[in-house]
Design a protein around this motif. Structure first.
Motif, PDB file in Angstrom:
ATOM      1  N   ALA A   1      14.075   1.887   1.000  1.00 48.16           N
ATOM      2  CA  ALA A   1      14.393   3.062   0.450  1.00 48.16           C
ATOM      3  C   ALA A   1      15.756   2.904  -0.545  1.00 48.16           C
ATOM      4  CB  ALA A   1      14.991   4.145   1.631  1.00 48.16           C
ATOM      5  N   VAL A   2      16.215   1.972  -0.402  1.00 48.92           N
ATOM      6  CA  VAL A   2      17.397   1.536  -1.162  1.00 48.92           C
ATOM      7  C   VAL A   2      17.310   0.455  -2.110  1.00 48.92           C
ATOM      8  CG1 VAL A   2      18.954   2.876   0.311  1.00 48.92           C
ATOM      9  CG2 VAL A   2      18.851   0.540   0.723  1.00 48.92           C
ATOM     10  N   ALA A   3      16.309  -0.360  -1.983  1.00 48.12           N
ATOM     11  CA  ALA A   3      16.371  -1.672  -2.512  1.00 48.12           C
ATOM     12  C   ALA A   3      15.570  -1.206  -3.895  1.00 48.12           C
ATOM     13  CB  ALA A   3      15.272  -2.726  -1.844  1.00 48.12           C
ATOM     14  N   THR A   4      16.006  -2.045  -4.875  1.00 49.51           N
ATOM     15  CA  THR A   4      15.171  -2.013  -6.359  1.00 49.51           C
ATOM     16  C   THR A   4      14.446  -3.329  -6.425  1.00 49.51           C
ATOM     17  OG1 THR A   4      17.257  -2.976  -7.033  1.00 49.51           O
ATOM     18  CG2 THR A   4      17.537  -0.711  -7.110  1.00 49.51           C
ATOM     19  N   GLU A   5      13.680  -3.158  -7.492  1.00 45.38           N
ATOM     20  CA  GLU A   5      12.708  -4.275  -7.657  1.00 45.38           C
ATOM     21  C   GLU A   5      13.631  -5.525  -8.061  1.00 45.38           C
ATOM     22  OE1 GLU A   5       9.651  -3.979  -7.329  1.00 45.38           O
ATOM     23  OE2 GLU A   5       9.238  -1.817  -7.531  1.00 45.38           O
ATOM     24  N   GLU A   6      14.881  -5.584  -8.519  1.00 41.84           N
ATOM     25  CA  GLU A   6      15.658  -6.636  -9.089  1.00 41.84           C
ATOM     26  C   GLU A   6      16.326  -7.196  -7.665  1.00 41.84           C
ATOM     27  OE1 GLU A   6      16.092  -3.632 -10.323  1.00 41.84           O
ATOM     28  OE2 GLU A   6      14.917  -4.237 -12.268  1.00 41.84           O
ATOM     29  N   ILE A   7      16.459  -6.419  -6.513  1.00 45.06           N
ATOM     30  CA  ILE A   7      17.188  -6.971  -5.488  1.00 45.06           C
ATOM     31  C   ILE A   7      16.233  -6.658  -4.119  1.00 45.06           C
ATOM     32  CG2 ILE A   7      19.550  -7.052  -6.472  1.00 45.06           C
ATOM     33  CD1 ILE A   7      19.653  -4.129  -4.756  1.00 45.06           C
ATOM     34  N   LYS A   8      15.217  -7.080  -4.300  1.00 46.39           N
ATOM     35  CA  LYS A   8      13.982  -7.052  -3.033  1.00 46.39           C
ATOM     36  C   LYS A   8      13.881  -8.638  -2.711  1.00 46.39           C
ATOM     37  CE  LYS A   8      10.524  -4.617  -3.072  1.00 46.39           C
ATOM     38  NZ  LYS A   8      10.764  -3.881  -1.790  1.00 46.39           N
ATOM     39  N   PHE A   9      13.419  -8.752  -1.449  1.00 46.86           N
ATOM     40  CA  PHE A   9      12.828 -10.005  -0.965  1.00 46.86           C
ATOM     41  C   PHE A   9      11.415 -10.187  -1.673  1.00 46.86           C
ATOM     42  CE2 PHE A   9      15.719  -8.694   2.627  1.00 46.86           C
ATOM     43  CZ  PHE A   9      16.349  -9.624   2.736  1.00 46.86           C
ATOM     44  N   GLY A  10      10.937  -9.167  -2.170  1.00 48.28           N
ATOM     45  CA  GLY A  10       9.566  -9.326  -2.586  1.00 48.28           C
ATOM     46  C   GLY A  10       8.633  -8.765  -1.689  1.00 48.28           C
ATOM     47  N   ASP A  11       8.526  -9.246  -0.328  1.00 43.34           N
ATOM     48  CA  ASP A  11       7.592  -8.834   0.652  1.00 43.34           C
ATOM     49  C   ASP A  11       8.024  -9.238   2.023  1.00 43.34           C
ATOM     50  OD1 ASP A  11       6.706 -11.689   1.238  1.00 43.34           O
ATOM     51  OD2 ASP A  11       6.400 -11.526  -0.860  1.00 43.34           O
TER      52      ASP A  11
END
Length: 301
Positions: A147-157
């Protein structure tokens, strides 16, 4: 009848610790019955085998899409995914809370962002929180806070998230429950001769290159590539990974009994597991030889 539970800290555990990760497809297709089965197995793991579990779950966005009827396109705008995650998180936790209560257990939701693991200070806080929950015999249920993560600061999965949690929390084993039996030597959907690989010493770059990095179901973001990548990360810190079908009967208890099922990655096999693997391979080889001999005999006739 009161459902209140008194929390009492126990001494630091000297037993085993697992991180178990389950994907969106398993959560959504398995539903309440499968989740209840898993939670009952967690109770037995603790009582019978002394194994404590940190649970990593996906399924928030997929659950929200099924509830709202919105498009299942992976290319949906970021804001839509974030909003769906906010809807889906309580839906998923409702499923777990009902299952946990039926098993006489208590769970705790922990939503993480990339910074929680990247920052030493925040990672230490996370470790302290999880250790305290485990000392209370509470099941930590982790998920990325989409809900707050962006594509640039995600674990990815969540495969990546589970590997990081397993290494930082010094788990003995990372179990990835998926909708396939394990890792095959070729794509079983395209080639009926595909054979399940029961043990892989390490995940090499060749393994990753040969795996489709765009895999995954309509419900989830991961595929076999992300699972192998997670296993590679875990193995570098001495954590064994098991890739296995999550809806097999009593699958977690069977793994605790060292039954050969799925694909094990990393760590050398112990004596008991080695014997079990030998039996499994012997049976498989026997069947293959039997079929081959039968075909040859049929031709000679």
């Amino acid at each position: 009848m009161s459902s209140r539970r008194t929390l009492k800290a126990r001494p630091v555990a000297s037993g085993r610790r697992w991180v178990v990760k389950v994907g969106s497809n398993m959560v959504c297709s398995g539903g309440p019955l499968l989740i209840r089965s898993w939670m009952l197995q967690l109770r037995s793991l603790k009582r019978q085998h002394g194994i404590e579990v940190i649970w990593v779950t996906s399924g928030a966005i997929a659950s929200a899409r099924e509830r709202t009827g919105l498009s299942k396109k992976k290319s949906a705008p970021l804001a839509e995914k974030q909003a769906l995650s906010a809807i889906g998180q309580p839906l998923v936790m409702d499923l777990y809370n009902v299952a946990l209560q039926s098993a006489g257990l208590l769970g705790a939701q922990v939503l993480l962002t990339y910074h929680d693991m990247a920052s030493t200070h925040r990672r230490t806080n996370l470790q302290n929180t999880l250790e305290k929950l485990l000392s209370w015999d509470v099941i930590p249920i982790l998920n990325e806070n989409d809900a707050v993560a962006t594509e640039e600061i995600k674990f990815g999965d969540n495969d990546s998230l589970s590997a990081k949690v397993a290494t930082h929390l010094k788990a003995d084993r990372l179990i990835i429950l998926t909708d396939v039996d394990g890792l095959y030597d070729r794509d079983p959907r395209k080639d009926p001769r595909a054979q399940l690989i029961p043990h892989l010493k390490t995940v090499t770059l060749d393994h990753l290159r040969q795996t489709n990095s765009d895999g995954g179901s309509d419900r989830g973001t991961g595929g076999m590539y992300s699972k192998l990548l997670a296993a590679r990360v875990a193995a570098q810190k001495g954590v064994e990974t098991v890739l296995v079908r999550g809806d097999l009967p009593s699958i977690l208890l069977r793994l605790a009994a060292d039954e050969v099922v799925g694909t094990r990655i990393g760590r050398r096999l112990g004596k008991n597991l080695g014997k079990n693997l030998g039996k499994s391979l012997g049976k498989s080889l026997g069947k293959s030889l039997g079929k081959s001999f039968g075909k040859s005999l049929g031709r000679s006739r």
